[in-house]
Design a protein around this motif. Structure first.
Motif, short mmCIF file in Angstrom:
data_model
loop_
_atom_site.label_atom_id
_atom_site.label_comp_id
_atom_site.label_asym_id
_atom_site.label_seq_id
_atom_site.Cartn_x
_atom_site.Cartn_y
_atom_site.Cartn_z
N ALA A 25 0.85 -1.20 0.00
CA ALA A 25 0.00 0.00 0.00
C ALA A 25 0.88 1.25 0.00
CB ALA A 25 -0.92 -0.01 1.22
N ALA A 26 1.99 1.21 0.75
CA ALA A 26 2.89 2.37 0.81
C ALA A 26 3.45 2.65 -0.58
CB ALA A 26 4.03 2.10 1.79
N ARG A 27 3.85 1.58 -1.28
CA ARG A 27 4.41 1.75 -2.63
C ARG A 27 3.38 2.33 -3.58
NH1 ARG A 27 6.93 -3.77 -1.74
NH2 ARG A 27 8.69 -3.10 -0.49
N ALA A 28 2.10 2.02 -3.32
CA ALA A 28 1.03 2.55 -4.18
C ALA A 28 0.60 3.95 -3.73
CB ALA A 28 -0.15 1.59 -4.15
N PRO A 71 15.60 11.90 10.66
CA PRO A 71 16.92 11.72 10.04
C PRO A 71 17.14 10.22 9.81
CG PRO A 71 17.06 13.01 12.07
CD PRO A 71 15.67 12.47 11.99
N VAL A 72 17.79 9.90 8.75
CA VAL A 72 17.88 8.49 8.36
C VAL A 72 18.59 7.66 9.43
CG1 VAL A 72 20.02 8.54 6.98
CG2 VAL A 72 18.12 7.05 6.30
N ASP A 73 19.54 8.29 10.17
CA ASP A 73 20.26 7.51 11.18
C ASP A 73 19.46 7.33 12.47
OD1 ASP A 73 20.42 10.02 12.21
OD2 ASP A 73 22.59 10.05 12.46
N GLN A 74 18.25 7.89 12.51
CA GLN A 74 17.40 7.66 13.68
C GLN A 74 16.15 6.87 13.31
OE1 GLN A 74 17.39 11.80 15.43
NE2 GLN A 74 17.92 10.58 17.22
N GLY A 75 16.24 6.16 12.22
CA GLY A 75 15.10 5.38 11.73
C GLY A 75 14.55 4.41 12.76
N HIS A 76 15.41 3.93 13.67
CA HIS A 76 14.95 2.96 14.68
C HIS A 76 13.85 3.54 15.56
CE1 HIS A 76 17.14 5.39 17.54
NE2 HIS A 76 16.56 4.70 18.48
N GLU A 120 9.77 -2.48 8.69
CA GLU A 120 10.28 -2.70 7.33
C GLU A 120 10.15 -1.39 6.55
OE1 GLU A 120 9.65 -7.01 5.83
OE2 GLU A 120 7.81 -6.48 6.88
N ALA A 121 11.30 -0.88 6.10
CA ALA A 121 11.30 0.40 5.39
C ALA A 121 11.03 0.18 3.91
CB ALA A 121 12.65 1.09 5.57
N ASP A 122 10.32 1.15 3.33
CA ASP A 122 10.04 1.10 1.90
C ASP A 122 11.14 1.89 1.17
OD1 ASP A 122 8.98 1.05 -0.62
OD2 ASP A 122 7.50 2.61 -0.21
N TRP A 123 12.33 1.27 1.05
CA TRP A 123 13.47 1.98 0.47
C TRP A 123 13.22 2.37 -0.97
CZ3 TRP A 123 16.99 4.15 3.36
CH2 TRP A 123 17.23 3.64 4.63
N ALA A 124 12.35 1.61 -1.66
CA ALA A 124 12.10 1.90 -3.08
C ALA A 124 11.52 3.30 -3.26
CB ALA A 124 11.15 0.86 -3.67
N SER A 125 10.71 3.77 -2.27
CA SER A 125 10.14 5.11 -2.46
C SER A 125 10.86 6.16 -1.61
CB SER A 125 8.64 5.12 -2.19
OG SER A 125 8.33 4.47 -1.01
N ALA A 126 12.05 5.82 -1.11
CA ALA A 126 12.82 6.82 -0.37
C ALA A 126 13.32 7.89 -1.35
CB ALA A 126 14.02 6.15 0.30
N PRO A 135 9.54 5.90 4.09
CA PRO A 135 8.33 5.41 4.75
C PRO A 135 8.62 4.06 5.41
CG PRO A 135 7.90 5.98 2.45
CD PRO A 135 9.37 6.09 2.66
N VAL A 136 7.94 3.80 6.49
CA VAL A 136 8.22 2.56 7.20
C VAL A 136 6.92 1.93 7.70
CG1 VAL A 136 8.67 3.76 9.39
CG2 VAL A 136 9.66 1.53 9.03
#
Ligand code: BT5
Length: 263
Positions: A25-28, A71-76, A120-126, A135-136
């Motif tokens: 759904a995120a990718r869409a 920030p990407v380094d605080q994704g956790h 699970e991160a949606d790296w494809a739409s980063a 998006p995660v």
């Protein structure tokens, strides 16, 4: 859930995985705040290709889609806020104090696993190049009414797994728990958008992390070592003192050597 960003709640009797569904759904283009909740998952996922077990109609199996300004380094912190909201919800509904085991489990006071979180991160739409984080989808499986004792469990989970029903001594309403979780999640997700808020969430995680201060065995793909977990870094990594040396563990499995029978 009124008053929150979680108003689009999609219920499924059966689905393969609520995380898989929301990633698609995120990718869409689905917006932040969509929630997927299932009575049963035919392929519930844990980390590293592991499975998440829950008989139909027993437990809370839910994922949320977040598009945090992180920030990407605080994704956790995206998965931390879901774990913390689950602690809030269990405290509010049942007055039970749970703890977080690094990196992603919720434990009862006796060290048994009550829930697991999978981000699970949606790296494809980063966005290409630099931050913010992509998006995660953060999924959580909470053992609400299953197991009702060790005889309910497959051998590999017996002795290490518990449920709210076991802890509270009664059947627990999954919808109420979901409402409490989403209500508690709203201000925590709002915090992800500011420096001060992120620091508050990182502090909250450190305060509820049973791993800090515990003797641990760290299991990495190629080797293992023992030491004492001394801290979490701002990036959410675990600091372990081993033979007088501080080592930072970015990813891996951790066994609580003495504090918890669940490990
Ligand atoms: C986790 O993985 O703990 C993350 C679990 C996330 C599940 C949710 S449910 C909603 C959303 N949709 C999904 O598809 N997934 C998420 P990990 O740390 O890898 O732990 C998995 C391991 O925990 C398994 O290999 C088992 O040993 C054990 N396990 C499986 N089911 C369990 C359960 N119900 N309670 C306790 N332990 C369990």
């Amino acid at each position: 859930m009124p008053g929150t960003r979680f108003t689009d709640i999609r219920h499924f009797d059966t689905i393969d995985s609520t995380n898989r569904y929301l990633l698609e759904a995120a990718r869409a283009g689905a917006p932040e705040g969509v929630v997927a909740v299932a009575d049963h998952q035919s392929a519930g996922r844990g980390r590293l290709g592991r499975r998440w077990e829950a008989p139909a109609g027993t437990n809370l199996l839910v994922s949320v889609l977040l598009r945090p300004e992180l920030p990407v380094d605080q994704g956790h912190l995206a998965s931390a806020v879901v774990a913390l909201a689950a602690l809030d919800a269990v405290d509010l509904e049942l007055g039970l104090e749970l703890m977080v085991k690094w990196p992603n489990d919720l434990l009862a006071a006796d060290g048994r696993k009550l829930a697991g979180v999978l981000a699970e991160a949606d790296w494809a739409s980063a966005a290409p190049g630099t931050p913010p984080a992509p998006p995660v989808v953060v999924g959580i499986g909470i053992n609400v009414n299953w197991p009702d004792g060790d005889t309910d469990l497959p051998d590999e989970l017996a002795g290490t797994t518990t449920s709210l029903r076991q802890l509270a001594g009664r059947v627990v309403d999954r919808e109420r728990l979901l409402g409490a979780l989403l209500g508690a999640l709203e201000p925590r997700v709002a915090d992800l958008g500011t420096v001060v808020g992120r620091a508050a969430q990182a502090d909250a995680l450190r305060a509820r992390c049973a791993t800090v201060g515990t003797r641990v065995r760290v299991e990495l793909p190629d080797h293992r070592f023992e030491g004492v977990a001394t801290d979490l870094t701002p990036e959410g990594h675990l600091v372990v003192e081993s033979d007088g040396v501080l080592r930072t563990v970015v990813a891996g499995d951790v066994v609580h050597v003495r504090a918890s029978p669940g490990g």
